[in-house]
Design a protein around this motif. Structure first.
Motif, short mmCIF file in Angstrom:
data_model
loop_
_atom_site.label_atom_id
_atom_site.label_comp_id
_atom_site.label_asym_id
_atom_site.label_seq_id
_atom_site.Cartn_x
_atom_site.Cartn_y
_atom_site.Cartn_z
N ARG A 29 0.84 -1.21 0.00
CA ARG A 29 0.00 0.00 0.00
C ARG A 29 0.87 1.25 0.00
O ARG A 29 1.85 1.33 0.75
CB ARG A 29 -0.89 0.00 1.25
CG ARG A 29 -1.71 1.26 1.37
CD ARG A 29 -2.59 1.25 2.61
NE ARG A 29 -3.26 2.52 2.77
CZ ARG A 29 -3.94 2.88 3.83
NH1 ARG A 29 -4.08 2.04 4.85
NH2 ARG A 29 -4.50 4.07 3.90
N GLN A 30 0.48 2.21 -0.84
CA GLN A 30 1.10 3.53 -0.81
C GLN A 30 -0.05 4.53 -0.83
O GLN A 30 -0.61 4.82 -1.89
CB GLN A 30 2.02 3.73 -2.00
CG GLN A 30 3.24 2.83 -1.92
CD GLN A 30 4.34 3.22 -2.89
OE1 GLN A 30 4.07 3.57 -4.03
NE2 GLN A 30 5.58 3.14 -2.45
N VAL A 34 -2.77 0.60 -4.21
CA VAL A 34 -2.25 -0.71 -3.82
C VAL A 34 -1.67 -1.41 -5.05
O VAL A 34 -2.09 -1.17 -6.18
CB VAL A 34 -3.31 -1.61 -3.15
CG1 VAL A 34 -3.74 -1.04 -1.81
CG2 VAL A 34 -4.51 -1.84 -4.05
N PHE A 35 -0.71 -2.29 -4.77
CA PHE A 35 -0.06 -3.09 -5.81
C PHE A 35 -0.11 -4.53 -5.33
O PHE A 35 0.19 -4.81 -4.17
CB PHE A 35 1.38 -2.62 -6.00
CG PHE A 35 1.47 -1.14 -6.30
CD1 PHE A 35 1.34 -0.68 -7.59
CD2 PHE A 35 1.61 -0.23 -5.25
CE1 PHE A 35 1.38 0.69 -7.86
CE2 PHE A 35 1.66 1.14 -5.51
CZ PHE A 35 1.54 1.60 -6.83
N VAL A 36 -0.53 -5.42 -6.21
CA VAL A 36 -0.75 -6.82 -5.80
C VAL A 36 0.09 -7.75 -6.67
O VAL A 36 0.05 -7.66 -7.91
CB VAL A 36 -2.25 -7.21 -5.90
CG1 VAL A 36 -2.47 -8.59 -5.32
CG2 VAL A 36 -3.13 -6.19 -5.20
N TYR A 37 0.84 -8.64 -6.01
CA TYR A 37 1.70 -9.59 -6.72
C TYR A 37 1.53 -10.98 -6.13
O TYR A 37 1.18 -11.14 -4.96
CB TYR A 37 3.18 -9.18 -6.57
CG TYR A 37 3.46 -7.83 -7.15
CD1 TYR A 37 3.55 -7.67 -8.52
CD2 TYR A 37 3.58 -6.71 -6.33
CE1 TYR A 37 3.76 -6.42 -9.08
CE2 TYR A 37 3.80 -5.46 -6.87
CZ TYR A 37 3.89 -5.32 -8.25
OH TYR A 37 4.09 -4.08 -8.79
N ARG A 38 1.83 -11.98 -6.96
CA ARG A 38 1.91 -13.33 -6.44
C ARG A 38 3.19 -13.43 -5.59
O ARG A 38 4.23 -12.89 -5.97
CB ARG A 38 1.99 -14.32 -7.61
CG ARG A 38 1.81 -15.76 -7.23
CD ARG A 38 1.83 -16.68 -8.44
NE ARG A 38 0.88 -16.27 -9.47
CZ ARG A 38 -0.44 -16.49 -9.41
NH1 ARG A 38 -0.96 -17.11 -8.37
NH2 ARG A 38 -1.23 -16.09 -10.39
N ARG A 73 10.77 -3.13 -7.95
CA ARG A 73 10.03 -1.87 -7.84
C ARG A 73 8.63 -2.16 -7.32
O ARG A 73 7.97 -3.09 -7.82
CB ARG A 73 9.89 -1.21 -9.23
CG ARG A 73 11.04 -0.33 -9.61
CD ARG A 73 10.73 0.59 -10.77
NE ARG A 73 10.25 -0.06 -11.95
CZ ARG A 73 10.85 -0.05 -13.15
NH1 ARG A 73 11.98 0.60 -13.31
NH2 ARG A 73 10.32 -0.68 -14.18
N ILE A 74 8.17 -1.33 -6.39
CA ILE A 74 6.82 -1.52 -5.83
C ILE A 74 5.78 -1.30 -6.91
O ILE A 74 4.78 -2.01 -6.99
CB ILE A 74 6.61 -0.57 -4.63
CG1 ILE A 74 7.45 -1.04 -3.44
CG2 ILE A 74 5.13 -0.48 -4.26
CD1 ILE A 74 7.47 -0.10 -2.26
N GLU A 100 -12.40 -1.41 -0.40
CA GLU A 100 -12.27 -2.85 -0.61
C GLU A 100 -11.30 -3.15 -1.75
O GLU A 100 -11.39 -2.55 -2.82
CB GLU A 100 -13.63 -3.47 -0.97
CG GLU A 100 -14.65 -3.36 0.15
CD GLU A 100 -15.99 -3.99 -0.24
OE1 GLU A 100 -16.82 -4.17 0.65
OE2 GLU A 100 -16.20 -4.29 -1.44
N ILE A 101 -10.42 -4.11 -1.50
CA ILE A 101 -9.48 -4.52 -2.54
C ILE A 101 -9.99 -5.84 -3.12
O ILE A 101 -10.09 -6.85 -2.40
CB ILE A 101 -8.06 -4.69 -1.96
CG1 ILE A 101 -7.59 -3.36 -1.39
CG2 ILE A 101 -7.11 -5.19 -3.05
CD1 ILE A 101 -6.36 -3.47 -0.51
N HIS A 102 -10.35 -5.81 -4.38
CA HIS A 102 -10.84 -7.00 -5.07
C HIS A 102 -9.75 -7.47 -6.03
O HIS A 102 -9.12 -6.65 -6.70
CB HIS A 102 -12.11 -6.67 -5.86
CG HIS A 102 -13.28 -6.34 -4.98
ND1 HIS A 102 -14.31 -7.21 -4.77
CD2 HIS A 102 -13.54 -5.24 -4.22
CE1 HIS A 102 -15.18 -6.64 -3.94
NE2 HIS A 102 -14.74 -5.46 -3.59
#
Ligand code: FES
Length: 105
Positions: A29-30, A34-38, A73-74, A100-102
Motif C-alpha cells: 500500500r502507498q 495498492v499493488f498486488v503480486y503473487r 520496484r513496488i 475494498e481490494i478486489h
C-alpha cells in the motif's frame, strides 16, 4: 473479481501477505494506491519472505526477496537488482472499490 481485504488492513507504505485460493498474494500500500503480486520470486519460484508480512526493504522503498536479496520496484514488480534482475513479479489484476481490494480470482 473477489474481495481480498480492505485498505485499512495494510499499514500505509507497508505490505501484507494474504492467503487467497491456495496461494499467497502480496499487497503493498502507498496511500490510497495498492499493488498486488503473487508471492513468488522469479529467481527460484519460492516465496519472497521468511517472516510474516515482511516484504519490503528496510527503507520501505522496494519489495525485497528474503532469500537472496533481489529488489523489485513496488510500482510494477520489476527486478532492479539481484539474481533475477530484469525479470518481474507476477502482477495480480485488482480493483479498489471504495476501501475494498478486489482481485482476479
Ligand atoms: S529466491 Fe528470490 S532472490 Fe533468490
Amino acid at each position: 473479481m473477489k474481495l481480498l481485504c480492505h485498505l485499512e488492513d495494510i499499514p500505509d507504505r507497508d505490505a501484507r501477505g494474504f492467503e487467497f485460493h491456495g496461494e499467497t498474494l502480496v499487497v503493498v500500500r502507498q496511500g490510497d494506491e495498492v499493488f498486488v503480486y503473487r508471492n513468488q520470486c522469479p529467481h527460484l519460484g519460492i516465496e519472497l519472505n521468511f517472516q510474516p508480512d515482511v516484504f519490503l526493504d528496510s527503507d520501505g522503498e522496494f519489495i525485497q526477496c528474503a532469500n537472496h536479496g533481489a529488489l523489485f520496484r513496488i510500482e510494477d514488480g520489476y527486478c532492479l537488482a539481484g539474481p533475477c534482475s530484469g525479470q518481474s513479479l507476477e502482477t495480480i489484476a485488482h480493483e479498489l472499490r471504495g476501501n475494498e481490494i478486489h482481485v482476479q480470482a
